[in-house]
Design an enzyme around this catalytic site. Sequence first.
Site, PDB file in Angstrom:
ATOM      1  N   HIS A  17      24.949  34.166 -77.012  1.00  0.00           N
ATOM      2  CA  HIS A  17      25.921  35.013 -76.297  1.00  0.00           C
ATOM      3  C   HIS A  17      27.289  34.320 -76.253  1.00  0.00           C
ATOM      4  CE1 HIS A  17      22.204  36.502 -73.912  1.00  0.00           C
ATOM      5  NE2 HIS A  17      22.556  37.479 -74.724  1.00  0.00           N
ATOM      6  N   LYS A  41      14.439  47.208 -64.578  1.00  0.00           N
ATOM      7  CA  LYS A  41      13.882  45.923 -65.008  1.00  0.00           C
ATOM      8  C   LYS A  41      13.880  44.941 -63.853  1.00  0.00           C
ATOM      9  CE  LYS A  41      15.088  45.384 -69.893  1.00  0.00           C
ATOM     10  NZ  LYS A  41      15.973  44.582 -70.749  1.00  0.00           N
ATOM     11  N   ARG A  90      21.860  39.602 -84.766  1.00  0.00           N
ATOM     12  CA  ARG A  90      21.200  38.383 -85.239  1.00  0.00           C
ATOM     13  C   ARG A  90      20.538  38.604 -86.589  1.00  0.00           C
ATOM     14  NH1 ARG A  90      17.980  37.749 -79.761  1.00  0.00           N
ATOM     15  NH2 ARG A  90      17.862  39.928 -80.342  1.00  0.00           N
ATOM     16  N   SER A 129      17.131  35.802 -75.088  1.00  0.00           N
ATOM     17  CA  SER A 129      16.917  35.511 -73.670  1.00  0.00           C
ATOM     18  C   SER A 129      15.435  35.568 -73.330  1.00  0.00           C
ATOM     19  CB  SER A 129      17.672  36.517 -72.799  1.00  0.00           C
ATOM     20  OG  SER A 129      19.060  36.380 -72.980  1.00  0.00           O
TER      21      SER A 129
END
Length: 165
Positions: A17, A41, A90, A129
Amino acid sequence: MKRAVYPGSFDPLTFGHLDIIRRASAVFDELIVSVLNNKEKMPLFSVEERVKILEKATEGLPNVKVDYFSGLLIDYAREKDIHIAVRGLRAITDFEYELQIAQTNRVLSQEQLDTVFFTTSLEYSYLSSSGVRQIASFGGDISMCVPDFVAGLVYDKYGIKRRGG
Ligand code: PNS
């Protein structure tokens, strides 16, 4: 003035990040890194904690501001009068998901919100993460994934004493 928003969960902030934040802040006049307050979440860090972490990690980048949002990104961007969202890519696995979100946002916003992608630097392309959370939860080493002060906070969340500390 070219402004952009970098939305995300940042739970926790990783070097991947930070790489995107640094590079995007060099391209835009102002970059707002905005933490999604996702009520569906159960995050490791509260929104307030994630905002504080991001503020500390971006102290040296004067054109980076940290904020948070709930609901749709297009509504938040409209409120802030921002027309560019930044996201990191990514690998090809990210692409399908990101393409769908970017296209949805473009249509939903009536072409008012476009997405600019930065390809993650190779050395961080494996980072996520969720991976960091999993490694830390088993007491593994996350020093190559997150800044040192973040690693301490992550281990604290899992009640794990840092190795060698
Ligand atoms: O770091 P993440 O969890 O991959 O970030 C995902 C994020 C925050 C960019 C995305 O979930 C989002 O923008 N959520 C807000 C809700 C929204 O606008 N949804 C419409 C796009 S499908």
